[in-house]
Every structure is written in C-alpha cells, then in structure tokens.
Design a protein around this motif. Structure first.
Motif, PDB file in Angstrom:
ATOM      1  N   TYR A 462      60.424  47.657  22.935  1.00 18.80           N
ATOM      2  CA  TYR A 462      61.068  46.892  24.005  1.00 18.80           C
ATOM      3  C   TYR A 462      62.225  47.672  24.636  1.00 18.80           C
ATOM      4  O   TYR A 462      62.260  47.846  25.853  1.00 18.80           O
ATOM      5  N   VAL A 463      63.164  48.115  23.830  1.00 21.72           N
ATOM      6  CA  VAL A 463      64.368  48.735  24.377  1.00 21.72           C
ATOM      7  C   VAL A 463      64.094  50.165  24.830  1.00 21.72           C
ATOM      8  O   VAL A 463      64.461  50.556  25.937  1.00 21.72           O
ATOM      9  N   VAL A 464      63.423  50.953  23.964  1.00 19.05           N
ATOM     10  CA  VAL A 464      63.132  52.335  24.334  1.00 19.05           C
ATOM     11  C   VAL A 464      62.087  52.386  25.437  1.00 19.05           C
ATOM     12  O   VAL A 464      62.227  53.126  26.418  1.00 19.05           O
ATOM     13  N   GLY A 465      61.015  51.591  25.281  1.00 21.87           N
ATOM     14  CA  GLY A 465      59.990  51.565  26.328  1.00 21.87           C
ATOM     15  C   GLY A 465      60.494  50.999  27.643  1.00 21.87           C
ATOM     16  O   GLY A 465      60.140  51.490  28.715  1.00 21.87           O
ATOM     17  N   ASN A 466      61.307  49.965  27.569  1.00 24.89           N
ATOM     18  CA  ASN A 466      61.984  49.387  28.738  1.00 24.89           C
ATOM     19  C   ASN A 466      61.001  49.025  29.847  1.00 24.89           C
ATOM     20  O   ASN A 466      61.184  49.381  31.015  1.00 24.89           O
ATOM     21  N   GLU A 467      59.932  48.332  29.466  1.00 21.68           N
ATOM     22  CA  GLU A 467      58.954  47.831  30.441  1.00 21.68           C
ATOM     23  C   GLU A 467      58.857  46.313  30.259  1.00 21.68           C
ATOM     24  O   GLU A 467      58.216  45.840  29.324  1.00 21.68           O
ATOM     25  N   PRO A 468      59.477  45.534  31.144  1.00 19.61           N
ATOM     26  CA  PRO A 468      59.468  44.072  30.967  1.00 19.61           C
ATOM     27  C   PRO A 468      58.135  43.442  31.383  1.00 19.61           C
ATOM     28  O   PRO A 468      58.069  42.623  32.295  1.00 19.61           O
ATOM     29  N   LEU A 469      57.061  43.835  30.697  1.00 23.32           N
ATOM     30  CA  LEU A 469      55.758  43.247  30.985  1.00 23.32           C
ATOM     31  C   LEU A 469      55.729  41.794  30.515  1.00 23.32           C
ATOM     32  O   LEU A 469      56.410  41.412  29.556  1.00 23.32           O
ATOM     33  N   THR A 470      54.939  41.011  31.186  1.00 23.25           N
ATOM     34  CA  THR A 470      54.889  39.580  30.876  1.00 23.25           C
ATOM     35  C   THR A 470      54.456  39.332  29.439  1.00 23.25           C
ATOM     36  O   THR A 470      55.035  38.500  28.736  1.00 23.25           O
ATOM     37  N   VAL A 471      53.431  40.064  28.992  1.00 25.26           N
ATOM     38  CA  VAL A 471      52.934  39.840  27.634  1.00 25.26           C
ATOM     39  C   VAL A 471      53.991  40.229  26.604  1.00 25.26           C
ATOM     40  O   VAL A 471      54.109  39.568  25.548  1.00 25.26           O
TER      41      VAL A 471
END
Length: 1095
Positions: A462-471
């Motif tokens: 979540y934090v490193v990837g930093n992609e706020p995908l819906t799933v």
C-alpha cells in the motif's frame, strides 16, 4: 595433481591415461603459425594451417609414441562405436570430431577411475586430516584446458550450423568467431544439420558426468539449447522424397526435443530463463563495427517455442523466483545481490516488465483462476527474502506485480493475494466467527511472526506501491479498526511496527473518500459501533522476540471487575489521545479539520438531545427487561457524550492553527458554532463560554469579509450558507451588539462585500489584535512538569480536580476576562518604584477575595512586584510570606501555583530568613501538614535551588539533610519529590558535593534496589542522570570514590529492573558516563600553536 595420488599397478595406467588425454587435448589446442613471412597470408589460412598441423601432430603421437598406445586403443574403440562420420574434406569438422572423441575418452576414463577408487579408512590418530581426493577430480589447470576445448567444440561444431536468428551469431561475439564463419565448409559431407546433431549429442553425453556437465552448461548452455531447438522444432521446407535425402529422422528430432526439455529441467532455473529470453530475442538491433551489421530477428517458430518453454518454467514450483532471478541477474545483479543489485532494484522499468510477465496468464494454463491460485503464493514469498540486496529487488518486483494483478484482475487478486495477506487481521475482527477451540483464554490467535509479516506486507503493497486502486482500498478498509488498535498498543512500548502502522493508517485516511475517512475515524474513536474493530475477546500482548501477538483474553473474575473497568476506561482515553496524535499528521489534507467540524456538530446534537430529554416524559416500562434496556440506552448515550467531549478537547489541544485548509471548512466551523449557539438559546442555557465562542466565530467571518483574504464569487456562495443562521442569531440573541453584528454580516455577505458597515471592520480588527490575557500563564507550567516530585504532585492534583470543577460550576458568572478590566488600579505595566501604598493595600485585600480570578490576579501582581524589587512590597515581606503560605492550601490550581511562585521569588530575596521555615514545613510530620502541602513546598524548594544557582552551596547542609530524610518518608510521593529535589541540588553543587557524596550514593543505591514503588525507583535513577549531566567532565574528580558503585547500580537497573522507564533513565545515565569517560581517556586534540617570547 589428483590422478598422481594413485600408486597401485593398474591405477598407474589409468592415471597416465587421464594425463595423456589432457595432453592430447593440449596438443590439439597448441597455437601454430605459418612458416612463410608473406603478408598475403590471411587469418583464415593461418587457422586452417594450424588445425591441420595439430591434427597431424596428434596422429604422429599415436603412431610413434608407445606411451600413447592406451589412449589410441580407447579412442579407436569409441570411434568404432560412434555413429557419425569422422573423415571429411572440411578441416574444421575433422578437428571437431577428434576433439569430441577425446572428450568421450576423458569421460570414460573419469568414470572408470571413480569406480575403482576405494579410499582407505581414516586414521583416528589424525582426524583433522583431509579425506582422500577422488582420482577423477580435475585440477584448476586441467579444468581450464577442458573449458578451452569446449569453447573450440561449440565455436566450430555448433554455432556455424545455426540458422540465422537462432542464438547469438558467433561473429558478433569475438573476432575469431568471424574468422570461423568463413573457414567452415558447409558443402562437404556430412551436412550441416547432421554435424549440429552430432556435436549436441556428444556434448550431452559428456555432460552426463557431473564435473564435465557443470563445465559445459556453465558457459555453453545457451548455444546447446539453441542447437536442440533448431534440431527438434525448426520446420523443414519440404518432405524428402526418399530416406536417403532425409537429413534427420523423426526419431532424431524427437530425441532432440526430449533432450532440450531434460536439460531445461536439470540446469539452474534462472539460467534457463535467461537463455530462453536471449533465444526469444527482441526487436531488430544494429551493431556498428566498421560497417553496419543488422542482427536477424528470431524466427516466429523460435519465439513461440521460447514463450511456451518460459511459461512452463513459470508454472513449475518456485518458477516465479526463477523468472525473477533470471531477468534480474541477466540485468547485471548476481545471485546474492551483486554490485549492481541496488541499481537494478531501483530500475522500475524492469520491475514493470516482470510484473506484466507474471500477471499475464499463459496459454498452457487451464484458466486464469488456476494460474493465479498457483502463482500468487510464490509472489507473496518474494516479500520475505532475508538477504538485504536480493530482498530489495524481490520486494519491488512483488509490489509491482501485486499492483499490476490488482489492476488487471481485481477479483482474483482480492481472493488469492489480498485475502492471504490480510488473513491475520480478519481473524481477530469483531465480525469474524471464532471457533470454540480458539475461544480458550490464552490461546494465541495470531502469532508474532504472522502479525509482523502481515503488517510489513501491507506496508510494502500500500505505502510503497502507492496505488489507490479500488480493490486495494476496499480490502483494507474493514481491518482499519484492528490496525488502529495495534497502533495504539505500539504507542505504549517500543515496537518496530509502530511506524509501519502509522504510515498505513495515514495512507489509507488520505486515499479514502472523505465520508468513508470520517466514518473510519468515528469507528476509531468508538462513536460508530458499526465499523469493524478488534474482537472483544482479543487483545494484544508483547511476544518473546520483541514483536506483538494477538491472544484470547483471560476470563475476568468478580474481584477484578473494578480493575477491568479501569483498564477499559484508560484504554478508551488512550485511544482518543492516540487518535489526536494521528490526526495531527492529517492537517494538510484537510481531514483533521473536517473531523473537528464533525465533533462540533456532535456537540450541537448533544445540546438538542439534552433539551429533548428534559421535555420527554419519564419512562414507564411494563417489565424489568424494558427498563433494563432503557437504562442501557441511557448509559450508552452518556458514554457517547463524554467521548465526544473528550475527543473535542484532545483535538483542541493537539491541532495547530492551520487545521482549516480552505474556506469551506472555515464556513462549516462557523456554521457549527452558530448552530450550537442557537441550540443553547433554544433551551436558555447560554453560558460565558458559548458567548465567547460565538463572538470569536463571528469575528472570524468579519476578518474574512474585512479583506484579510481575497474572496471570489464561488467563495461568497459558500458563505451564503451562513445567512439563515445569522438571521436566527440576529432575531433571538439577547446581546444587542451580537445582533447588530449578525445583521451587518448578513448584509455584507449578501452584497458580496459591496456594502460593509463599520461594525464589521471593528470586529475584524478586534479579532486580529486580540491577545491572550493570560500571556504569562506559561509561568505556571514551568519545568516543574519535568520533575518526579511534580508527577506525584499532579497525581494528587487530579484527585482534587472534581472539587475545582464543582466550585467553578457554582460561580458561573465568574469573570473570564483580563484582571486589568475588573481591577483598573492594579495594572500589569507598573515600573519599579511607581506603586503607591493604596495600590499595595488594594492588592493585599484582593489576595483574600473569594472570587478565584481576582485572588489569583492579586497574587500574580504581588509576585511581580517582588520580582521587580519594589521597596514598598519588600518592606512587608513577612506579611506577604504569610499570604502566600495561606493561599498555598487553596484547592484551585491557579491560586496555589501563583502562591508557589510568590514564595519562590520571596525566598530568592531573603533566603536566609525564609528557607529554614520552608525546610521545617517540608520535613514536618503528617500531623502538622498534609501531603499536598508538602508537595507544594517541595516545588518551592526546587525553584529556590534553581534560582540560587552557585549560591546554593551556602545552604548545602540543611537542604541535603532534609532531602535525605525525605527519601525515607513513608509516603512514596514525598520520597520521589525529595529525590527529585536532591538531584536538582547535586547538579549545582559541583565540588561542594565531595564531603557528602558517600551518603548520597548510598541513599540512591538503597532506594533504586529496594524501594517497592516504581515511581521512587525512577526518581533515584534520574538523580544519577542529573548528577552526571551537571558535573560533566568534573564527575571523574568529584565522584572518583563512588563512580564504580554508580556504574554497578546502573548496570543492575538495566539488567534486572522491570520498569521500562527506569531502564531508559539508566541507559541515559550510562551514555552520559560513557561520554565522560571517553573524553577523560581520549581528550580531544586542540590544534594550537604556542608562541613563546624569549627574554
């Protein structure tokens, strides 16, 4: 040499045979030259001449040298069994054939030597001796010879016969390769495919020996795989008309295909992946080396074949790791990280490439779901590599793959990636079904390793990837309550996952929709019970390895109900405080402001509900069950109201003035304030606080309309939301000034600022110029909060706080305005020598005023006059001391803190007169003075010690004796206070401490080791910290006799003390001591040049 170790008769022959084979191979590789010095001789001619010369020299050796007889017989035997043609017009193929025969001889000899090897039993007298080496082991020089031979075989027997686009052409590798391409005669028999088949078959036969196989596949796996691909899968142009025209039979092609799959399964899988990627190739590339050479692209059949083989590698166990290693190691990073590992890990393009490969379902898979079911566990394993550099690469690949899969197939990603990662948190939700076997108290529901791995994986995704995908957001939202509870638990201890939990929570709150974020915050605070949270039977516990685990709570006994209730209330209070800390990081995004406005609106709802409850009829239930349910609802309502009040107080304390980030939030804040004021007016419950809050909010609107900011038309549209509320205030509020200001604000907002009255400008200016009337109130909060005496003191103070609140509620009309407004004759800007007798008398009378603000203001005024050395005030020092000591007994904080300050300032002027009386009062028995009074006197003594500074040495004896006696007092709070004051005193005595250093040290050692109260032990250790910090480099002289004892005491506390705070102070003291001793043993060198003037 390994072979020379054999001494038996038959073994000598075999050893000589192994040596002879390697000598023969060296003879074939010996460099030759042309006997002519003509410049017309080309490199091609030199190569052909050298090959012919070496072949002739080998045959001469076989015919003339009797020592080569054994090798000749073995070669002839293998040549007779060989199925390929050795005689050929092409010199390169004849050379390759002879080399292949010698390699087969080498293999057979090594196998025979290994079979006949019978090592003797180890000598028990020399167990450290190395075991006997197998005779088939090749030395380093022999391995180099074999590698050179293999390079010639591949260059002359494999690479020239590959069709364009299959493998990397040998001409692109070295200059020698370009020469080989021109000297190979493809027209001579046997044909090119037959030569390629023979070379690959013999090399695979030789590779069956483990030592030789590692040498072959280590460097030449790609060329052999390319040859097998061509032999087994390259489509033929036409079918032969008769068997004589067939180059390769179908059985031979099938054997080639089987051999290819066998070696792909045998070799190191990342190597297989890398070589298949090279074979598959990419877009056409150009190389410039004197002339432009365009490299052929791999044919379509080879690209399809390599794709199929790569998919098979991926679908194998640990196939994901093999693919990742194959690509990354091929990019320059070694198996263990390598020097380029960090650069490779930072290259997100390669990570994206691998992620796309892993996220794409291959054709060999039955369905995408089957593919995800097999691959996703391997992707999750990439997160958990321990090697630092390799783990960094794999984690970035795993993060990118995780996000790519979630983007392309969200349902499958949620099922096979997110559910396993979040399973430990889902297991302890209040909505989860816990089996009866897991309900046993003390059962570990989530282990330390599971929880740590879960939090770390969530952080990486979540934090490193930093992609706020819906799933991603929807999957983590249900477990946010558990994460917040874990974050609160980590705030009470030292844990490596505290920062991870905080970052995850902040990331989620920032990415969520604002309504969902507010709902989550309500759940954190306990205002919304529908939000999933930690199961009531679960709780966090510190684990043995320094982590945290989740277990089932122990059953609460009837005797422990009070303790359980206390723990519950304390936990809720801590959660609210930790929520305030969390929201202090959310001010820039506006979330903190929105949640603060929500709390203000809740306060308004509470006022309306209170009014409704007053008007409602008493409950008249028919049975006890309904009555109990009604009482439960009332209790829950009261708990919610208290929680909202506490939450609002924490937010007011923790948030800064930048809590509101846009005009919409400011308008919402003003609207909430106006609504609360209207609700208060509705049930006639107006108070001074409400009045001041209303004035402040309307002044804020006046500031905005007065030109403090440039308002746009859209912002005026937002301000128009206040018009109905301002109209209601103007019609109902009793204060005419507020009414007039509300009307003027309505007019200014309605006209978009075109018309503004003078009242709006005055209100705006008044708000901007408004200062805190209690600007010096921080004097009450001096460094006394840092002392352990004050800790105990404030503990007592909290027990009396309800009395103060009751007293305040009895005087609702007590003024909350600056004292200079009520007492004009007592100003705050008096200069020295300017006060009159009348002013002094008025201040003395006000010191007995029953109104708390007036009395406190008088005490502060008298203290200020003493500080300014006003002669008229100092003449009455005995009366002033009496007044201050009498007010010291008062229960209100503002009163007795002002009295403490006054006594301290007076003692600074007349220490010899006042200090003995204070010491007697501090040292008196309980029958004379209460514990609270003694605590307050201890605070005074601490301030006196600070104020006296170096002059405190004159009063050393009475102070030290009093504090040492206080360290033996029956009350723990007084003992802690005495030790705190002792530390403050010792910090300033320096060399004057020498005569009593043994008494002080003995007292500290006894208290730190034997006292039952943790607060007292903390104070004793803290005295040592203050002592070392105050003495600094002088500690080696002042404490030279007791320094060793203090060191042993600190080590004892660090090793055996159960209290973490005491351990922390001991560690700080050890660091101070370490720094002192380092500077003593290794003084810093000063680069100084001394200039001496000679007489």
């Amino acid at each position: 040499m390994a072979a020379l170790r054999q001494t038996a008769g038959s073994g000598v022959l075999e050893t000589c045979g192994l040596e002879r084979i390697l000598e023969a191979l060296k003879l074939l590789l010996s460099p030759g030259g042309s006997g002519s010095s003509s410049l017309q001789i080309t490199k091609h001619d030199v190569l052909l001449t050298t090959l012919k010369s070496n072949l002739s020299a080998l045959e001469d050796k076989f015919l003339k040298d009797p020592h080569w007889k054994q090798l000749k017989l073995l070669r002839d035997e293998i040549a007779n069994e060989a199925e390929w043609r050795q005689d050929c017009m092409d010199v390169t193929w004849r050379f390759t054939s002879q080399t292949l025969l010698l390699l087969l001889c080498l293999k057979e000899t090594m196998i025979r030597l290994a079979v006949e090897f019978n090592p003797g039993k180890p000598n028990p007298r020399t167990p450290e001796a190395a075991p006997a080496l197998s005779p088939d082991t090749l030395s380093i020089s022999q391995q180099k010879t074999v590698q050179s031979v293999l390079q010639f075989v591949v260059t002359l027997g494999v690479c020239p016969y590959l069709v364009p686009g299959v493998g990397v052409p040998v001409s692109y590798r070295t200059e020698f390769g370009a020469v080989v391409r021109d000297v190979v005669c493809l027209g001579a028999a046997p044909s090119a495919p037959r030569r390629l088949y023979t070379s690959c078959k013999v090399l695979l036969n030789v590779a069956q020996h483990a030592s030789l196989g590692s040498l072959i596949f280590c460097r030449h796996f790609g060329d052999i795989a390319a040859g097998l691909c061509q032999l087994g899968f390259c489509p033929t142009k036409r079918k032969p008309l008769n068997p004589e025209e067939e180059v390769l039979t179908e059985d031979e092609r099938a054997l080639s295909r089987k051999a290819l799959r066998d070696i792909l399964d045998q070799v190191y899988q990342p190597l297989a992946v890398r070589e298949l990627l090279i074979l598959q190739g990419g877009p056409p590339q150009s190389y410039t080396d004197g002339k432009t050479q365009v490299m052929c692209r791999a044919p379509a059949w080879l690209r399809r074949l390599c794709g199929q083989l790569l998919s098979e590698r991926l679908m194998r166990p640990s196939g994901v790791q093999a693919v990742v290693r194959g690509i990354l190691e091929g990019a320059g990073a070694g198996a263990a990280g390598g020097s380029d590992a960090e650069a490779t890990a930072a290259d997100w393009k390669k990570c994206d490439l691998i992620a796309k490969i892993l996220a794409s379902c291959p054709q060999q898979s039955v369905s995408p779901e089957d593919y995800y079911r097999d691959i996703c566990p391997q992707i999750l394993d990439l997160f958990h590599f321990q090697d630092k550099l390799t783990g960094l690469q794999f984690q970035r690949v795993a993060t990118t793959t995780f996000i790519t899969m979630s983007r392309e197939r969200p349902q499958l990603a949620a099922k096979y990636l997110l559910q396993p990662v979040l399973a430990p948190l889902h297991r302890c939700l209040n909505t989860a079904e816990v089996s009866e076997s897991d309900m046993v108290p003390g059962t570990i529901l989530v282990t330390e390793e599971e929880l740590s791995r879960c939090i770390e994986d969530v952080y990486k995704v979540y934090v490193v990837g930093n992609e706020p995908l819906t799933v991603l957001v929807d999957s983590l939202l249900p477990v946010l309550g558990v994460l917040f509870s874990l974050y609160c638990f980590t705030k009470h201890s030292v844990s490596h996952i505290r920062s991870l939990c905080q970052e995850i929570l902040l990331w989620m709150l920032g990415k969520l929709e604002r309504k969902k974020a507010i709902t989550s915050l309500k759940g954190f605070a306990g205002l919304d019970k529908t939000v999933p949270s930690l199961h009531s039977l679960c709780h966090f516990r510190a684990a043995t390895q320094g982590g945290i685990m989740i277990t089932i709570k122990e059953a609460v006994c009837d005797e422990d109900e009070d303790e359980a209730l206390y723990q519950k209330v304390s936990s809720e209070q801590c959660q609210v405080e930790h929520l305030g800390d969390l929201l202090s990081h959310c001010q820039e995004c506006g979330l903190a402001g929105d949640f603060f406005i929500f709390c203000l609106k809740e306060l308004t709802h509470m006022a309306v509900e209170d009014e409704a409850e007053l008007k409602s009829k008493p409950f008249s239930g028919k049975n006890l069950l309904e009555l109990e349910q009604h009482q439960t609802l009332l209790v829950e309502g009261q708990e919610r109201k208290l929680l909202v009040l506490q939450l609002t107080a924490v937010l007011c304390e923790r948030m800064s003035e930048q809590i509101f980030t846009n005009i919409t939030q400011v308008v919402d804040f003003v609207a909430a304030t106006l609504q609360r004021a209207c609700a208060s007016l509705a049930h006639q419950a107006e108070s001074t606080v409400e009045s001041q809050t209303l004035s402040m909010s309307m002044g804020l609107v006046a500031v905005m309309l007065g030109g403090a900011i440039q308002l746009k038309s859209s912002e005026f549209a937002i301000l128009k939301q206040l018009l109905p509320l301002l109209e209601k205030v103007s019609n109902t509020y009793p204060d005419p000034v507020i009414q007039e200001l509300a009307v003027d604000l309505r007019i200014t907002i309605s006209t978009h600022g075109a018309f503004s009255t003078e009242a709006v400008s005055v209100a705006a200016q008044s708000t901007l110029n408004k200062k805190d009337p209690g600007g010096k109130r921080e004097e009450q909060q001096q460094t006394s909060h840092e002392r352990y005496s004050n800790v105990s003191y404030h503990h007592l103070e909290q027990q009396r706080s309800h009395c103060t609140s009751n007293q305040t509620s009895l005087t609702p009309n007590a003024p909350l305005i600056p004292q200079e407004v009520r007492e004009p004759s007592i100003t705050t800007n008096q200069k020295s020598g300017s006060i009159t007798t009348e002013q002094l008398q008025e201040a003395l009378l006000s010191a007995y005023d029953p109104q708390i603000p007036a009395r406190a203001a008088a005490l502060r005024t008298l203290s200020r006059w003493i500080e300014q050395r006003e002669p008229k005030a100092l003449e009455m020092q005995e009366k002033l001391l009496k007044i201050f000591l009498e007010n010291l007994e008062h229960e209100d904080t503002f009163i007795y803190l002002s009295a403490i300050q006054g006594v301290a300032l007076l003692s600074d002027v007349y220490p010899e007169k006042i200090l003995p009386g204070l010491l007697a009062q501090y040292d008196g028995g309980k029958d004379k003075h209460t514990l609270e009074t003694r605590m307050k006197v201890g605070e005074i003594l601490m301030r006196i010690v600070r104020a006296l500074g170096d002059m405190v040495s004159e009063y050393r004896e009475p102070l030290i004796h009093t504090f040492l006696r206080g360290a033996r007092d029956p009350d723990s709070a007084h003992r802690a206070s005495s030790l705190s004051n002792l530390g403050e005193l010792c910090q300033r005595l320096d060399f004057m401490l020498g005569s009593v250093v043994h008494e002080v040290t003995t007292c500290l050692i006894a208290v730190a080791k034997t006292d039952h109260e943790v607060q007292v032990r903390r104070a004793a250790v803290h005295v040592i910290v203050l002592l070392l910090r105050g003495l600094s480099q002088k500690a080696t002289e002042v404490l030279r006799d007791v320094l060793k004892d203090l060191y042993h005491l600190l080590k004892h506390v660090v090793c055996l003390e159960s209290d973490d705070v005491a351990k922390l102070h001991a560690q700080l003291a050890l660091e101070e001591l370490d720094e002192i001793m380092r500077n003593f043993l290794f003084p810093p060198q000063k680069l100084e040049k001394k200039i001496m003037v000679l007489p």
